[in-house]
Design a protein around this motif. Structure first.
Motif, PDB file in Angstrom:
ATOM      1  N   GLY A   1       3.550   0.972   1.550  1.00  0.00           N
ATOM      2  CA  GLY A   1       2.741   2.039   0.972  1.00  0.00           C
ATOM      3  C   GLY A   1       2.507   3.204   1.910  1.00  0.00           C
ATOM      4  O   GLY A   1       2.924   3.194   3.067  1.00  0.00           O
ATOM      5  N   TYR A   2       1.794   4.233   1.385  1.00  0.00           N
ATOM      6  CA  TYR A   2       1.526   5.404   2.207  1.00  0.00           C
ATOM      7  C   TYR A   2       0.581   5.048   3.354  1.00  0.00           C
ATOM      8  O   TYR A   2      -0.257   4.171   3.197  1.00  0.00           O
ATOM      9  N   PRO A   3       0.703   5.774   4.493  1.00  0.00           N
ATOM     10  CA  PRO A   3       1.676   6.833   4.826  1.00  0.00           C
ATOM     11  C   PRO A   3       2.801   6.318   5.727  1.00  0.00           C
ATOM     12  O   PRO A   3       3.230   7.014   6.652  1.00  0.00           O
TER      13      PRO A   3
ATOM     14  N   LEU B   1       1.642  -4.211  -3.677  1.00  0.00           N
ATOM     15  CA  LEU B   1       0.343  -4.880  -3.638  1.00  0.00           C
ATOM     16  C   LEU B   1      -0.727  -4.050  -4.326  1.00  0.00           C
ATOM     17  O   LEU B   1      -1.545  -4.570  -5.089  1.00  0.00           O
ATOM     18  N   PHE B   2      -0.720  -2.740  -4.085  1.00  0.00           N
ATOM     19  CA  PHE B   2      -1.709  -1.861  -4.703  1.00  0.00           C
ATOM     20  C   PHE B   2      -1.454  -1.706  -6.196  1.00  0.00           C
ATOM     21  O   PHE B   2      -2.381  -1.743  -7.015  1.00  0.00           O
ATOM     22  N   ILE B   3      -0.178  -1.550  -6.583  1.00  0.00           N
ATOM     23  CA  ILE B   3       0.151  -1.333  -7.995  1.00  0.00           C
ATOM     24  C   ILE B   3      -0.143  -2.573  -8.825  1.00  0.00           C
ATOM     25  O   ILE B   3      -0.825  -2.507  -9.865  1.00  0.00           O
TER      26      ILE B   3
ATOM     27  N   VAL C   1      -2.022  -7.808 -16.308  1.00  0.00           N
ATOM     28  CA  VAL C   1      -0.925  -7.985 -15.362  1.00  0.00           C
ATOM     29  C   VAL C   1       0.372  -7.361 -15.856  1.00  0.00           C
ATOM     30  O   VAL C   1       1.234  -6.971 -15.071  1.00  0.00           O
ATOM     31  N   SER C   2       0.536  -7.232 -17.179  1.00  0.00           N
ATOM     32  CA  SER C   2       1.775  -6.688 -17.738  1.00  0.00           C
ATOM     33  C   SER C   2       1.967  -5.215 -17.412  1.00  0.00           C
ATOM     34  O   SER C   2       3.088  -4.708 -17.476  1.00  0.00           O
ATOM     35  N   LEU C   3       0.885  -4.525 -17.064  1.00  0.00           N
ATOM     36  CA  LEU C   3       1.003  -3.108 -16.742  1.00  0.00           C
ATOM     37  C   LEU C   3       1.712  -2.878 -15.414  1.00  0.00           C
ATOM     38  O   LEU C   3       2.264  -1.798 -15.179  1.00  0.00           O
ATOM     39  N   GLY C   4       1.710  -3.875 -14.544  1.00  0.00           N
ATOM     40  CA  GLY C   4       2.258  -3.700 -13.210  1.00  0.00           C
ATOM     41  C   GLY C   4       3.712  -3.267 -13.209  1.00  0.00           C
ATOM     42  O   GLY C   4       4.086  -2.336 -12.473  1.00  0.00           O
TER      43      GLY C   4
ATOM     44  N   ILE D   1      -0.968 -13.606  -8.687  1.00  0.00           N
ATOM     45  CA  ILE D   1      -0.931 -13.742  -7.231  1.00  0.00           C
ATOM     46  C   ILE D   1      -1.250 -12.426  -6.528  1.00  0.00           C
ATOM     47  O   ILE D   1      -1.803 -12.420  -5.429  1.00  0.00           O
ATOM     48  N   TRP D   2      -0.919 -11.302  -7.184  1.00  0.00           N
ATOM     49  CA  TRP D   2      -1.208 -10.020  -6.550  1.00  0.00           C
ATOM     50  C   TRP D   2      -2.709  -9.840  -6.357  1.00  0.00           C
ATOM     51  O   TRP D   2      -3.144  -9.365  -5.319  1.00  0.00           O
ATOM     52  N   TYR D   3      -3.499 -10.213  -7.360  1.00  0.00           N
ATOM     53  CA  TYR D   3      -4.942 -10.075  -7.226  1.00  0.00           C
ATOM     54  C   TYR D   3      -5.483 -11.031  -6.161  1.00  0.00           C
ATOM     55  O   TYR D   3      -6.403 -10.699  -5.416  1.00  0.00           O
ATOM     56  N   GLU D   4      -4.911 -12.219  -6.094  1.00  0.00           N
ATOM     57  CA  GLU D   4      -5.343 -13.173  -5.082  1.00  0.00           C
ATOM     58  C   GLU D   4      -5.097 -12.618  -3.678  1.00  0.00           C
ATOM     59  O   GLU D   4      -5.880 -12.851  -2.756  1.00  0.00           O
ATOM     60  N   TRP D   5      -3.997 -11.882  -3.501  1.00  0.00           N
ATOM     61  CA  TRP D   5      -3.719 -11.258  -2.213  1.00  0.00           C
ATOM     62  C   TRP D   5      -4.817 -10.270  -1.851  1.00  0.00           C
ATOM     63  O   TRP D   5      -5.251 -10.199  -0.697  1.00  0.00           O
ATOM     64  N   ILE D   6      -5.267  -9.486  -2.825  1.00  0.00           N
ATOM     65  CA  ILE D   6      -6.342  -8.520  -2.575  1.00  0.00           C
ATOM     66  C   ILE D   6      -7.610  -9.246  -2.133  1.00  0.00           C
ATOM     67  O   ILE D   6      -8.290  -8.840  -1.182  1.00  0.00           O
TER      68      ILE D   6
END
Length: 403
Positions: free
Chosen positions: A96-98, A131-133, A145-148, A369-374
């Motif tokens: 991710g940025y930057p 991870l952010f998306i 989750v389908s929006l990812g 799993i992405w949310y769990e990472w956050i």
């Protein structure tokens, strides 16, 4: 002379106005700065530091040279940049940025890129991380989750198209010095380049590692400062009704584009800081989800003024100009929004999988799993940040004592 005088007066007036606002609204400024600090030391610092350190080590040990030689036949004809640009592109998407700007600047400092090539590379290597998306936006904000997949493909495909467009940037200036030889695919030459680069760097491994840690932490401290600053500025502009006023003006444009006026204020907030803007957009009560996603895609592609300021600060150390990057951000936002419109049906409606509203807070399922990472990042982030800062301080003190 008059232009410089006007610039001096303008900058002084802006800084004075910020100082007055901080004194007038001390409580709100304190809360906004805490919000920015929390975002930095819980998520941004621990998620980006490993990538920054790894990037520095790969550059120091010549691995970037190795892949640069191998990927030259691909990167040169497609994006009109050297093969080493692939490293900035891939790392920029992964972390991710930057990160893309940071690596592009290092490549320019190492003379791996010309000024024009570096400006091309910066224009399409600063992207949002998966991870952010998937974690923060799709699951954390929209609870779907389908929006990812839709947001990610629109974002990264838009970035790819921007790279294709920017390959034509500066070609007239480059013809005088650029040789069109694209190079050949050769493992032997790639290995030779990597070995020669490492031999030329006379620093011991301990110093290489120490330099990587210190440079990475210095960059991230700067990033944290910008996050806190823009968090406070966004709050101050809202308190003195500047943001609502601008949203009224933007509302006229939204009316022409058949977008709901309710999205204008979150859109302005997102232009300053992505996370705040996307969160506000997800909470707007309108029937059309597609219209929300169009605005989200534009904000992600635009990067937000907070991230643009971070990039500008990183680029300031070199001769890489900011204008091509800024133009590419507008282009990326427009392309990503258009792709979102066309891909909404096949990538979202056809595979819709809503996430129950109680799942993110109480008991995330294994599928998310992405949310769990956050969540894990927020738990260990502050400890990781403090340990890293302590290590960097120890290295600096040790070097000072040896002088």
């Amino acid at each position: 002379m008059l232009i410089q005088l006007f610039k001096t007066i303008l900058l002084s007036s802006l800084v004075l106005m910020i100082a007055v606002l901080l004194v007038t609204f001390p409580k709100q400024a304190y809360e906004a700065s805490l919000l920015g600090l929390s975002m930095w030391w819980e998520v941004v610092f621990p998620s980006l530091l490993p990538f920054f350190i790894t990037a520095e080590l790969l550059l120091s040990f010549g691995v970037v040279k190795f892949f640069g030689r191998l990927l030259e036949p691909i990167m040169r004809p497609v994006f009109n940049v050297p093969g080493v640009g692939s490293f900035a592109w891939l790392m920029g998407m992964a972390s991710g940025y930057p990160t893309g700007a940071k690596i592009s600047t290092r490549l320019r400092e190492e003379k791996e890129l010309t000024q024009i090539e570096a400006e091309r590379l910066v224009s399409f290597t600063n992207a949002s991380s998966p991870l952010f998306i998937f974690g923060a936006i799709a699951v954390g904000f929209f609870h779907d989750v389908s929006l990812g997949l839709l947001i990610a493909i629109s974002h990264y495909a838009g970035n790819f198209i921007v790279g294709l467009c920017m390959r034509f940037y500066g070609r007239s200036k480059e013809k005088e010095t650029f040789s069109k030889s694209a190079g050949k695919f050769s493992w032997k030459l790639a290995l030779k380049d990597m070995h020669q680069f490492r031999i030329n760097d006379q620093r011991p491994i301990g110093m290489v590692l120490g330099d990587a840690i210190i440079q990475s932490i210095q960059t991230l401290v700067m990033v944290g400062g910008f996050i806190i600053l823009f968090s406070v500025l966004t709050e101050m502009l809202h308190l003195i009704q500047i943001t609502p006023f601008i949203s009224e003006v933007i509302g006229l444009l939204f009316s022409i584009l058949s977008l709901p006026l309710e999205l204008s204020l979150p859109f302005i907030s997102g232009l300053f800081e992505i996370t705040i803007g996307v969160n506000l957009i997800s909470k707007v009560n309108i029937d059309s989800l597609l219209q929300k996603l169009i605005i989200v895609s534009f904000i992600l592609g635009f990067n937000g003024f907070s991230i643009q300021a971070q990039v500008a600060s990183i680029l300031a150390k070199t001769d890489i100009r900011f204008k091509p990057y800024f133009f590419a951000r507008i282009l990326h936002g427009l392309i990503a929004s258009i792709l979102t419109i066309f891909l909404y049906q096949p990538l979202y409606l056809a595979r819709k999988q809503p996430l129950p509203s109680d799942v993110p807070v109480i008991h995330p399922a294994d599928d998310y799993i992405w949310y769990e990472w956050i969540i894990q990042l927020k738990q260990i982030g502050p400890i990781f940040t403090l340990i890293s800062l302590f290590v960097a301080l120890s290295i600096l003190l040790k070097r000072v004592s040896k002088r």
